[in-house]
Scaffold this active site. Sequence first.
Site, PDB file in Angstrom:
ATOM      1  N   VAL A  23       0.853  -1.204   0.000  1.00 21.23           N
ATOM      2  CA  VAL A  23       0.000   0.000   0.000  1.00 21.23           C
ATOM      3  C   VAL A  23       0.877   1.239   0.000  1.00 21.23           C
ATOM      4  CG1 VAL A  23      -1.820   1.256   1.215  1.00 21.23           C
ATOM      5  CG2 VAL A  23      -1.818  -1.243   1.231  1.00 21.23           C
ATOM      6  N   PRO A 227     -39.810  17.472 -20.314  1.00 21.98           N
ATOM      7  CA  PRO A 227     -40.828  17.646 -19.281  1.00 21.98           C
ATOM      8  C   PRO A 227     -40.305  17.690 -17.846  1.00 21.98           C
ATOM      9  CG  PRO A 227     -40.859  15.409 -20.125  1.00 21.98           C
ATOM     10  CD  PRO A 227     -39.803  16.125 -20.900  1.00 21.98           C
ATOM     11  N   ASP A 250     -37.761  29.246 -18.232  1.00 24.41           N
ATOM     12  CA  ASP A 250     -39.161  29.257 -17.835  1.00 24.41           C
ATOM     13  C   ASP A 250     -39.386  28.634 -16.480  1.00 24.41           C
ATOM     14  OD1 ASP A 250     -40.192  30.278 -20.053  1.00 24.41           O
ATOM     15  OD2 ASP A 250     -41.073  28.430 -20.832  1.00 24.41           O
ATOM     16  N   LYS A 272     -43.519  32.825 -16.653  1.00 24.83           N
ATOM     17  CA  LYS A 272     -44.699  33.691 -16.768  1.00 24.83           C
ATOM     18  C   LYS A 272     -45.896  32.971 -16.186  1.00 24.83           C
ATOM     19  CE  LYS A 272     -44.247  32.078 -21.384  1.00 24.83           C
ATOM     20  NZ  LYS A 272     -44.095  32.304 -22.762  1.00 24.83           N
ATOM     21  N   ILE A 308     -44.429  23.297 -29.252  1.00 26.39           N
ATOM     22  CA  ILE A 308     -45.737  22.767 -28.856  1.00 26.39           C
ATOM     23  C   ILE A 308     -46.226  23.570 -27.660  1.00 26.39           C
ATOM     24  CG2 ILE A 308     -47.003  20.750 -28.014  1.00 26.39           C
ATOM     25  CD1 ILE A 308     -45.190  19.019 -29.699  1.00 26.39           C
ATOM     26  N   ALA A 334     -44.588  17.375 -23.159  1.00 27.51           N
ATOM     27  CA  ALA A 334     -45.248  16.818 -21.963  1.00 27.51           C
ATOM     28  C   ALA A 334     -46.114  15.608 -22.317  1.00 27.51           C
ATOM     29  CB  ALA A 334     -46.079  17.897 -21.288  1.00 27.51           C
ATOM     30  N   MET A 385     -52.284  22.615 -20.179  1.00 32.71           N
ATOM     31  CA  MET A 385     -52.795  23.787 -19.434  1.00 32.71           C
ATOM     32  C   MET A 385     -54.276  23.631 -19.128  1.00 32.71           C
ATOM     33  SD  MET A 385     -50.827  26.717 -21.633  1.00 32.71           S
ATOM     34  CE  MET A 385     -50.879  25.883 -23.203  1.00 32.71           C
TER      35      MET A 385
HETATM   36  N1  SAH Z   1     -43.936  23.361 -24.523  1.00 31.83           N
HETATM   37  C1  SAH Z   1     -44.414  22.529 -23.444  1.00 31.83           C
HETATM   38  C2  SAH Z   1     -45.819  22.855 -23.026  1.00 31.83           C
HETATM   39  C3  SAH Z   1     -45.957  24.197 -22.368  1.00 31.83           C
HETATM   40  S1  SAH Z   1     -47.603  24.510 -21.899  1.00 31.83           S
HETATM   41  C4  SAH Z   1     -44.302  21.068 -23.872  1.00 31.83           C
HETATM   42  O1  SAH Z   1     -44.044  20.776 -25.054  1.00 31.83           O
HETATM   43  O2  SAH Z   1     -44.471  20.197 -23.018  1.00 31.83           O
HETATM   44  C5  SAH Z   1     -47.557  24.102 -20.215  1.00 31.83           C
HETATM   45  C6  SAH Z   1     -48.389  22.865 -19.931  1.00 31.83           C
HETATM   46  O3  SAH Z   1     -47.679  21.711 -20.300  1.00 31.83           O
HETATM   47  C7  SAH Z   1     -48.722  22.668 -18.475  1.00 31.83           C
HETATM   48  O4  SAH Z   1     -49.837  23.437 -18.100  1.00 31.83           O
HETATM   49  C8  SAH Z   1     -49.004  21.194 -18.424  1.00 31.83           C
HETATM   50  O5  SAH Z   1     -50.296  20.925 -18.897  1.00 31.83           O
HETATM   51  C9  SAH Z   1     -48.038  20.644 -19.441  1.00 31.83           C
HETATM   52  N2  SAH Z   1     -46.797  20.149 -18.800  1.00 31.83           N
HETATM   53  C10 SAH Z   1     -45.557  20.522 -19.054  1.00 31.83           C
HETATM   54  N3  SAH Z   1     -44.671  19.812 -18.336  1.00 31.83           N
HETATM   55  C11 SAH Z   1     -45.390  18.957 -17.605  1.00 31.83           C
HETATM   56  C12 SAH Z   1     -45.063  17.945 -16.670  1.00 31.83           C
HETATM   57  N4  SAH Z   1     -43.808  17.667 -16.330  1.00 31.83           N
HETATM   58  N5  SAH Z   1     -46.082  17.238 -16.108  1.00 31.83           N
HETATM   59  C13 SAH Z   1     -47.342  17.486 -16.447  1.00 31.83           C
HETATM   60  N6  SAH Z   1     -47.710  18.425 -17.319  1.00 31.83           N
HETATM   61  C14 SAH Z   1     -46.752  19.142 -17.909  1.00 31.83           C
END
Ligand code: SAH
Length: 459
Positions: A23, A227, A250, A272, A308, A334, A385
């Site tokens: 060692v 997501p 965001d 936002k 999206i 998502a 949403m």
């Molecule tokens: N651009 C994003 C969506 C933005 S809108 C995408 O493509 O996923 C925001 C919405 O996305 C939320 O209100 C919810 O409905 C959904 N969202 C985003 N991330 C999420 C998560 N990890 N779990 C559940 N819902 C989600």
Amino acid sequence: MDYLPLFINLKDRSCLVVGGGDVAARKANLLLKSHATVTIVSPSLSLASQALVDDNKLVWINSDYHEEHLADHFLVIAATDDESVNSTVYEQAKLKNTLVNVADNTELCDFILPSILDRSPIVVAISSGGKSPILARQLRARLETLIPPTYGNLARLVGRYRDTVKAKLPTLGLRRRFWSDLLQGKVADHVLAGRDEQAEAALNVLLEQTDTHELQQGEVYLVGAGPGDPELLTFKALRLMQQADIVFYDRLVSKEILELVRREAEQVYVGKQRAWHAVRQEEINQLLVTHAKQGKRVLRLKGGDPFIFGRGGEEIESLAAESIPFQVVPGITAASGCSTYAGIPLTHRDYSQSCIFVTGQLKEGELDLNWSALVQTRQTVVVYMGLAGLASLSEQLQKHGMDPNTPAALVQQGTTAHQKVWVSTISKLPEVSEQEKPVAPTLVIIGHVVNLHEQLNWF
Ligand code: SAH
């Protein structure tokens, strides 16, 4: 962090190793590799230690350990098989303020020796803080396979050209841009493939052709962060995140993902809230333009996929109008992430042949959707949403002919460690929401595929 990783220059500094076994020989070898002057004290030597003495690599004091052996050594490693000797070394070293390490005893260590991946001059040190050296070694083995042996040559090449590049490119920003482009391009490919001459030639060409004006131009990366689970990022997202000067992110971008952005990048939260969307969006568009015009690499990091329900289109429209270069990187949306992690396939040969994504955002308190398109058999409906308008959604779908017993799921914070899934029917959605009080972000999935959750829920 329990230990601060430091890289210490040991060249010609005197270090003591107490012990003469295998060692001790390993520790001495490590010190010798970094050009330390090593003394070893022990009344006997193993073959490995003896070999180091025979090769005149170190000084051997043929004796039991005594306090005076500590002398003025910069650091000491105790590696005898006698615990009491090891603790004596520790205590005496402490009193003298000499850095001390006792092999295999983290309690008695000022410093610990990491697992080392050596691509000198690039060196990666891995430590488990003494908790599991085996895990650290396994991690090192994984890195060994990822980082080619020629990686160090890349650092050496950059080192050789530092001054030349400095002379040609006057500011730090320009140089950083030059090197980061170079290290991801042809020059790096040549080096890693062992073609050093071609690499050097390509570097010289690049240096000659480099237009400082071009390097000064800013760019925007509109990147989908997925997501939530950081492992769902794309390689491209990660690469651009690593070269940003500033990031606008965001509410949906998780802390773990932000950790992966280049450490020196300025982080600006532009999250936002639903109600004051419209005003803020223009400000964000303008921020991207302003910072790119200052020559920065601007990262716009958005949850899921930027195209999206992400207003990504609007953000790049203003860039296009100002002729600012940009790249867009898709992310896992998502619908895809949440359905997968909830064990709900969006399509299935037996239950659903199409899938539709809609926004459940209210416009003047109402849902403005093409209801007949939503109320179709063998289709999955995904509502983004949708929380605030859930009652209205449930009511309208039934009013337009959807069976009240159609299965529906709420997926909250999908793909993260906090994910929650509630399965119900469209008629009972408002009730579930009332009772369980899901919070944003939550996604609504409607259709017979939801029934598969019970069987396929894997996460
Ligand atoms: N651009 C994003 C969506 C933005 S809108 C995408 O493509 O996923 C925001 C919405 O996305 C939320 O209100 C919810 O409905 C959904 N969202 C985003 N991330 C999420 C998560 N990890 N779990 C559940 N819902 C989600």
